[in-house]
Design a protein around this motif. Structure first.
Motif, mmCIF file in Angstrom:
data_model
loop_
_atom_site.group_PDB
_atom_site.id
_atom_site.type_symbol
_atom_site.label_atom_id
_atom_site.label_comp_id
_atom_site.label_asym_id
_atom_site.label_seq_id
_atom_site.Cartn_x
_atom_site.Cartn_y
_atom_site.Cartn_z
ATOM 1 N N ILE B 513 -14.391 29.640 168.895
ATOM 2 C CA ILE B 513 -13.149 30.384 168.681
ATOM 3 C C ILE B 513 -13.416 31.412 167.593
ATOM 4 N N VAL B 514 -13.223 32.669 167.945
ATOM 5 C CA VAL B 514 -13.434 33.746 166.974
ATOM 6 C C VAL B 514 -12.093 34.393 166.673
ATOM 7 N N SER B 515 -11.714 34.396 165.419
ATOM 8 C CA SER B 515 -10.473 35.071 165.044
ATOM 9 C C SER B 515 -10.766 36.351 164.292
ATOM 10 N N VAL B 516 -10.139 37.410 164.749
ATOM 11 C CA VAL B 516 -10.159 38.671 164.014
ATOM 12 C C VAL B 516 -8.816 38.720 163.305
ATOM 13 N N GLU B 517 -8.841 38.578 162.012
ATOM 14 C CA GLU B 517 -7.602 38.337 161.268
ATOM 15 C C GLU B 517 -7.599 39.082 159.945
ATOM 16 N N VAL B 518 -6.444 39.091 159.322
ATOM 17 C CA VAL B 518 -6.353 39.645 157.975
ATOM 18 C C VAL B 518 -5.997 38.573 156.940
#
Ligand SMILES: Nc1nc2c(c(=O)[nH]1)N[C@H]1C(S)=C(S)[C@@H](COP(=O)(O)OP(=O)(O)OC[C@H]3O[C@@H](n4cnc5c(=O)[nH]c(N)nc54)[C@H](O)[C@@H]3O)O[C@H]1N2
Ligand SMILES: Nc1nc2c(c(=O)[nH]1)N[C@H]1C(S)=C(S)[C@@H](COP(=O)(O)OP(=O)(O)OC[C@H]3O[C@@H](n4cnc5c(=O)[nH]c(N)nc54)[C@H](O)[C@@H]3O)O[C@H]1N2
Ligand code: SF4
Ligand code: SF4
Ligand code: SF4
Ligand code: SF4
Ligand code: SF4
Ligand SMILES: [Mo]
Lengths: 206, 818, 308
Positions: B513-518
């Motif tokens: 699971i890859v999250s692109v987040e802030v």
């Protein structure tokens, strides 16, 4: 002599969104707990359950956004022992934070909860009518923020001429204590001051 | 003070870049100046009352979260730090060309930018999944790990095992756009590398999007049934709002609530709000509030129809000429033996029950005389604008409800005329520009937005007829890889958190699971790789498709500050990955983000020469266009000439009875209790008002959208928590029965979970129903009891019958004093 | 309850006690001088007088705790024109300084007795004005629970009651101490002064007790009659949330100023029972002091402002 400034609050338009409150906080970097503008929710009404399980009610609610009213008879100024709380020529009531002793007496006295103690710096603070913006010809931050255009400011005499004199609805105090420079367009649900039919339901938020 | 904590963080972080150190000391220094200056301030100075300084610049940016509005933010920047936020202040604020004033959340955006939760550098999970234990890695390592895993999984399982989860954190942009998933840079990347498993629908409106087109005739490709423009209520005499709360869900000065207030004042139309809650919309605009129990709108509609039909108040001409299915004489061909709508309503059909006001009153909680009065008022006050929000349809019987409410518009012949409408959600005038091209997905298989946990757990068992798989009869492989870009639906926004945890907790199922987040959100904590994204104020983009009733606008967003720490633009992340997947040229076509923005504007100008070119647009900041024509009337052409402008239904008419739905109902494999019917009926459901489970969990719970947050976004902003604290609304009658007083902390629980939250005892909600707004950040204690009031520890993961959508507002719970 | 209110509770109670002690002491001294001579009168009262000093200083210091920004404290006297708080602060300062000057002169017997007495009289008058202004501070039109004549009366009751009982205790203590060290110049005279003083103190206490027990119900009734949301909330804070404390306050007051006083009165019949007198005097003082602090706690706690 400069004209006295005041706020006009149209309760029929206010959604209670608090953009005014946060715009003010953002402008003046106010910490959590210090709100120069506050939004009261006044709510009331009863529910009845009928024998068949259906329900009926006469529930009502409305919001009131209040900052300092830069009163004609500012009790905060009267009681302040240091004269830190003072009124300018143009009617703007301000705290001179450099001489305030943080005794919080003005906070006890003002029936609008306008003086807000800043724990971080130990002094009283409050709405200064964005005098710096006014000097630049800009509207106060709260007024410019209101998405529903419920909030205006201006020469109080003009505001009164246009919108009437009303300055007291529940849960506000009687206007004769401090003579606030405030004009309110009442919400259709509005109750008179001292009405027992509703209550300030979000006291922790104001 | 937040800045202080963050500063400590910065100092202790070993790889602090010099740039970020300077930045952060500037921020903290700024705060310190304010504090220490106090004693020396000359008389009249207030805290922070320092004027916009010479060395302060102002740039246009925007709030691009998923709230349905799109607001300009004018960021004041000093020494590379945003120090103050303003909004649109152009012009004289005359309505029609008025200022698009940001809502309360946008005004607090600095606390979202400079938030201690901000992700600073790439990280990889080191503890078990969900433990929140991460270790900092380099971008190189992160890209390699992801590229290798993608290759391995695609080799083994194929591209259908790669899934782009729902994420709406930054949907209002051109390049840094997170929704729909197919419009994201990640989709473009995957499309260059064989594609990914699609999904259809959304958490917002899945049921109405799938249900209502069967009546109005749209197709899967265009599922949107529109309503008259909000502007058109100047022509209305009566407005009826079903579970539609623009006061909170369209809060900005460009949003629906301001338009509603403006136009209602002009028309003087009466407004009735039908909602379990006395919403802020009701406070501001309603003349009457009719409280209703959740999930029972269709029962109310049935009874209103009963009164109209029995009192002969319905528009027979309209029903005869524009509709099929109202009575036996107008059934679609081949379905003459099925119940017509009037059979169903009058009790002459299969179920033998007349849908009288008395029948509906015990279901809805609305007294029968009130129903009779409502029916007469709606039928006799013309034109009448009827609209529904998405609260009524985000339920177990949402498809039915979504089709039932427009029956009022149909029965009264209000469709296609000024001042009337369809009963769907209001429309607005908007202008649109060409989007970032994401190429096309070689994979056509699609699942519903909601049932991805099944696809992880047992993908190959999911079929078209049972699970709504589209494009194939069944899934061949399970989901093995999840891209989670700007989404918190992995754990926070999806139903039944505790069940999702179980599925995600098994690391052998979904392998990466890859999250692109802030921010370090609950979903981020359930990821394997965290890629820290730049926030919109750190990058150039265009905020698109803003609409303010009769005005459409776009905002040119300038970067206000340098990217903080090691954050990176999502496009650049994808480009780096494309390199490793050997598709760099296809992905970038040699363009940077700015090049793509220029490209999109140029493409737009090809078909719309009025559109400002890149440089002028940049200069303007905001580009507004006011509707040059009349207010939009939905299905106007059809109303004027139904022969010439038939609907895209099999009959070309409004299908009160939908033969297609009837067929689906006969062929799909539905779970016990689920129904799909040709007529829009009232369907009792699991955990609905009449479920026997109410003996154990007597309260219905809804989790409507709240002003504190846009879903979970802004949920970690201290000013917003102060403005609108997370509380569970409970009626004084229910509170008293449980010894609960306003402000008491309570437990809300059912068989799936438990959350601990303060109670707001308020008459503004119907007895028997509680409301816990969605979006609070899930915060389990050691015993797994949520401490934050996260509604989704209580909601149920059971896809709705037709849309396979999320039924968030349908559940039963109990409340007890903590 | 905010922590900084504790400093106000302590300041107002202790300051009032100090003023009361000063006034009572002055009275005792006046009558003792007339009946005996100045020296006899000074024996017990001088030592008691010196005890007041530290108490006042303590009270003044405690107020600083209440300030957010104590550095600016001297500015608090700059709004005598309209601020009762300013007046209170000013009078407190004058009283403190005046009291100190008086005590010093009395101790060192500087100047003539007449001049000293005149100064004492002025300081006592300032003290009473101080109590008056303290009460005015709370007569805010925006706080119904405070805006009542009861505030003035109660502040004066506190002043005189605590003052009397403090002086009584100080006298017994000094008397026993001096007698224990065989340091008593004329034991009979001193016992006479002691017992007469205490008899008067008992009488004063009983009268004040009576007044207090009349004022409280009148006050509550009046508050209830106003009926405003703030007034009702204040009543509920006193009688419901603060109910137990309120009852305790009344009991302590009744036992201290009433029952113990009466026993004290009876113990004064013979010098041999001064030990008992001492216990009773100390207990009466302690009970009343606690009662007054509780009372003041409830006073601040019941603060509900009208409006928002
Ligand atoms: N119980 C219940 N649950 C619901 C609903 C309900 O009514 N009840 N409603 C549902 C609905 S309608 C929706 S649309 C969904 C919404 O669910 P989501 O689409 O998950 O929306 P958010 O919770 O706002 O999550 C957005 C995420 O994007 C991140 N983000 C913000 N800005 C940026 C950025 O610039 N870059 C990156 N990379 N990330 C960013 C935020 O930190 C946040 O984690 O929730 C659904 N969940
Ligand atoms: N502030 C804020 N604004 C938002 C969002 C947000 O998170 N915060 N989210 C945005 C997004 S993505 C979406 S999808 C929209 C959501 O917009 P909506 O789906 O319209 O919003 P909800 O709050 O879920 O529901 C609207 C109303 O329906 C009521 N309701 C619930 N169940 C029923 C029912 O059975 N019958 C009737 N008659 N009423 C019912 C609720 O009480 C609520 O007042 O909002 C958008 N706007
Ligand atoms: S911004 Fe306007 S609508 Fe919102 S709370 Fe303030 S006054 Fe009311
Ligand atoms: S509102 Fe309060 S603080 Fe403002 S001037 Fe009036 S009394 Fe003073
Ligand atoms: S807190 Fe400051 S402004 Fe308020 S009364 Fe005291 S000294 Fe005056
Ligand atoms: S006028 Fe300025 S200081 Fe006063 S409440 Fe409005 S924004 Fe705040
Ligand atoms: S949250 Fe929505 S309404 Fe509020 S500022 Fe952002 S875009 Fe505008
Ligand atoms: Mo949504």
């Amino acid at each position: 002599m400069a004209n006295k400034l005041g706020f006009y609050f149209n309760a029929t338009a206010c959604t209670g969104c608090k953009a005014c409150q946060v715009a003010c906080k953002d402008k003046s970097d106010l910490p959590v707990g210090v709100n120069w503008r506050r939004v009261a929710e006044y709510t009331g009404g009863e529910w009845v359950t009928n024998p068949d399980g259906t329900v009926e009610q006469n529930v009502f609610a409305y919001y009131t956004s209040i900052a300092c009213n830069h009163c004609t008879n500012p009790i905060c100024v009267e009681v302040c022992p240091t004269q830190a709380m003072h009124q300018r020529e143009d009617g703007i009531v301000m705290v001179d934070e450099s001489i305030c002793i943080g005794c919080r007496y003005c906070e006890w006295a003002c029936p609008y909860g306008a003086p807000q103690f800043n724990e971080e710096v130990g002094v009283m603070t409050k709405c200064n009518f964005c005098y710096d913006y006014l000097d630049e010809g800009q509207s106060p931050a709260c007024v410019a923020a209101c998405p529903s255009r419920a909030l205006f400011f201006g020469d109080i005499d003009e505001l009164r001429a246009e919108h009437g004199e009303l300055a007291e609805i529940a849960p506000l105090p009687p206007a004769d204590i401090t003579e606030p420079n405030l004009v309110i367009e009442p919400h259709h649900n509005a109750k008179p001051i001292g009405s027992p039919s509703g209550k300030l339901i979000n006291p922790e938020e104001v | 003070m937040v800045a202080k904590e963050f500063l400590n963080d910065v100092i202790t972080s070993t790889i602090m870049t010099r740039r970020s150190f300077v930045k952060w000391s500037a921020i903290f220094g700024g705060g310190a100046v304010v504090a220490s200056n106090l004693a020396e301030l000359p008389g009249q100075q207030g805290i922070g009352s320092v004027l916009a300084q010479e060395d302060e610049s102002v740039v246009w940016s925007s709030c691009v979260v998923n709230c349905g509005s799109r607001c300009p933010l004018r960021l004041h920047v000093k020494d590379g730090v945003v120090v103050r936020v303003e909004t649109d202040n152009l012009g004289d604020d005359e309505f029609g060309n008025h200022q698009i004033r940001a809502c309360v959340r946008g005004r607090s955006v600095r606390q979202r930018m400079y938030n201690p939760d901000r992700l600073k550098y790439p990280m990889k999970r080191v503890g078990p999944r969900g433990s929140g234990e991460f270790e900092q890695i380099t971008w190189e390592e992160a890209f390699d790990l992801i590229a290798d895993k993608l290759k391995e999984l695609i080799d083994t399982y194929g591209n259908e095992s790669i899934y782009l989860n729902y994420g709406t954190g930054t949907l209002g942009a051109v390049v840094a756009k997170s929704w729909p998933p197919s419009a994201t840079p990640i989709a473009r990347l995957m499309n260059c590398y064989g594609g990914y498993l699609n999904h259809y629908g959304d958490y917002s409106a899945a049921q109405i999007e799938s249900g209502l087109p069967y009546t109005f005739g749209n197709t899967w490709a265009d599922t949107w049934v529109s309503n008259n423009s909000i502007e058109d209520i100047v022509n209305s005499k009566l407005m009826v709002y079903f579970g539609n709360n623009p006061g909170e869900t369209r809060m900005s000065g460009g949003g629906m609530i301001y338009s509603l207030q403006h136009y209602k004042k002009i028309s003087g139309a009466k407004m009735i709000v039908i909602d379990p809650r006395y919403t802020d919309t009701a406070v501001t605009a309603a003349d009457e509030w009719v409280p209703i129990r959740p999930g029972t709108d269709a029962a109310l509609i049935n009874a209103l129809a009963y009164v109209m039909i029995t009192e002969d108040l319905h528009d027979k001409d309209f029903l005869d000429n524009y509709c099929v299915g109202f009575d036996k004489a107008h059934m679609p061909e081949g379905y003459e033996d099925e119940d017509s709508y009037s059979d169903y309503i009058l009790g002459t059909g299969a179920d033998g029950t007349a849908k009288t006001p008395e029948w509906a009153s015990t279901i809805t909680g609305i007294p029968a005389p009130k129903i009779v009065q409502l029916a007469r008022e709606i039928a006799l006050t013309k034109p009448c604008f009827i609209t529904q929000g998405w609260g009524p349809q985000r339920q177990a019987n949402g498809e039915q409800t979504s089709r039932a409410i427009p029956m009022l518009s149909i029965l009264t012949g209000n469709i296609g005329i000024h001042g009337g409408g369809t009963g769907a959600r209001e429309s607005t005038f908007s202008i649109s520009m060409v989007g970032f091209p994401t190429l096309s997905n070689p994979v056509s298989t699609s699942i519903s937005v909601f049932n991805w946990p099944d696809a992880i757990d047992h993908g190959p068992e999911m079929t078209a007829l049972k699970d709504g798989v589209i494009g194939k009869d069944k899934l061949d492989v399970p989901i093995k890889f999840i891209w989670n870009y700007a989404g918190n639906a992995l754990i926070n926004q999806h139903a039944d958190v505790n069940y999702t945890r179980e599925i995600l907790g098994d690391e052998s199922k979904c392998e990466m699971i890859v999250s692109v987040e802030v921010h370090m959100t609950p979903s981020a904590k359930w990821s394997d790789i965290l890629l820290p994204d730049t926030m919109n104020f750190e990058k150039m983009d265009i905020a698109v498709n803003g609409d303010a009733s009769n005005m459409g606008y776009h905002i040119f967003c300038e970067p206000a500050a340098e990217p903080m720490f090691e954050t990176m633009h999502v496009y650049d992340m994808c480009a780096e990955l494309a390199k490793r997947l050997d598709v760099e040229d296809e992905f970038t076509e040699g363009r940077t983000v700015e090049d793509w923005l220029r490209y999109c504007i140029d493409e737009t100008r090809k078909s719309n020469p009025d559109w400002p070119d890149f440089e002028s647009f940049r200069e303007m900041g905001i580009y507004k266009v006011t509707n040059p024509g009349d207010p939009y009337v939905a299905y106007k052409g059809f109303r004027e000439d139904p022969e010439a402008n038939p609907l895209l239904t099999p009959s070309g008419k409004l299908e009160i009875f939908s033969s297609r739905l009837h067929e689906i109902g006969q062929t799909w494999e539905l779970e016990e209790g689920d129904v799909i019917t040709g007529l829009p009926i009232y369907a009792e459901t699991w955990e609905g008002v009449s479920d026997p489970l109410r003996e154990t969990y007597p309260l219905q719970m809804i989790s409507a959208h709240y002003k504190q947050r846009t879903h979970s976004t802004y949920g970690n902003v201290p000013w917003m928590k102060e403005v609108a604290p997370q509380e569970v609304w409970i009626n004084p009658i229910d509170a008293e029965a449980r010894g609960i007083e306003n402000g008491d902390r309570v437990y809300v629980y059912n068989g799936r979970g438990r959350t601990h939250v303060p109670a707001r005892v308020t008459p503004r909600i119907i007895p028997g129903v509680i409301h816990l707004s969605e979006g609070a950040w899930y915060e389990p204690d050691e015993d797994g009891v949520d401490q934050a009031g996260c509604a989704n520890v209580l909601t149920r993961y059971r896809p709705s019958p037709l849309a396979k959508g999320d039924p968030m507002h349908t559940i039963l719970v109990e409340v007890e004093k903590a | 309850m905010q922590a900084n209110e504790w400093s106000l509770i302590i300041f107002t109670t202790v300051m009032q006690m100090a003023v009361g002690s000063f006034v009572i002491l002055g009275g005792v001294h006046f009558f003792a001088t007339r009946r005996y001579d100045a020296q006899a009168a000074d024996t017990l009262s001088d030592r008691a007088l010196l005890a007041i000093g530290p108490i006042v200083i303590l009270a003044m210091l405690v107020t600083f705790l209440h300030l957010g920004n104590p550095l600016n404290a001297p500015r608090a006297i700059s709004n005598l024109g309209s601020s009762w708080l300013s007046r209170e602060v000013t009078l407190a300062a004058i009283f403190t300084i005046g009291g100190a000057v008086f005590a010093f002169m009395q101790w060192r017997k500087i100047s003539t007795a007449t001049i000293r007495n005149t100064i004492g009289l002025v300081v006592a008058a300032i003290g009473l004005l101080l109590v008056w202004s303290m009460a005015q501070v709370y007569l805010l039109p925006t706080v119904p629970a405070w805006n009542s004549p009861a505030t003035v009366v109660t502040f004066f009751i506190t002043t005189l009651l605590l003052g009397s009982l403090a002086v009584g205790s100080a006298f017994v203590l000094t008397y026993q101490y001096l007698r224990g060290r065989n340091n008593l110049p004329s034991s009979d005279t001193q016992f006479d002064i002691l017992s007469t003083t205490l008899r008067w103190i008992v009488l004063i206490s009983l009268v004040l007790l009576g007044v207090q027990f009349v004022v409280i119900p009148l006050y509550l009734a009046n508050l209830a009659e106003q009926g405003s949301e703030a007034a009702m909330a204040s009543i509920s804070l006193i009688l419901d949330q603060g109910g137990a404390l309120f009852a305790l306050r009344l009991i302590l007051l009744f036992v201290g100023a009433g029952i113990f006083s009466i026993f004290m009165y009876r113990s004064l019949s013979s010098e041999s029972r001064t030990r008992m007198t001492g216990y009773l005097a100390y207990s009466a003082f302690a009970f009343v002091l606690i009662s007054e602090i509780l009372g003041r706690f409830l006073f601040y706690e019941s603060m509900i402002r009208i409006g928002m």
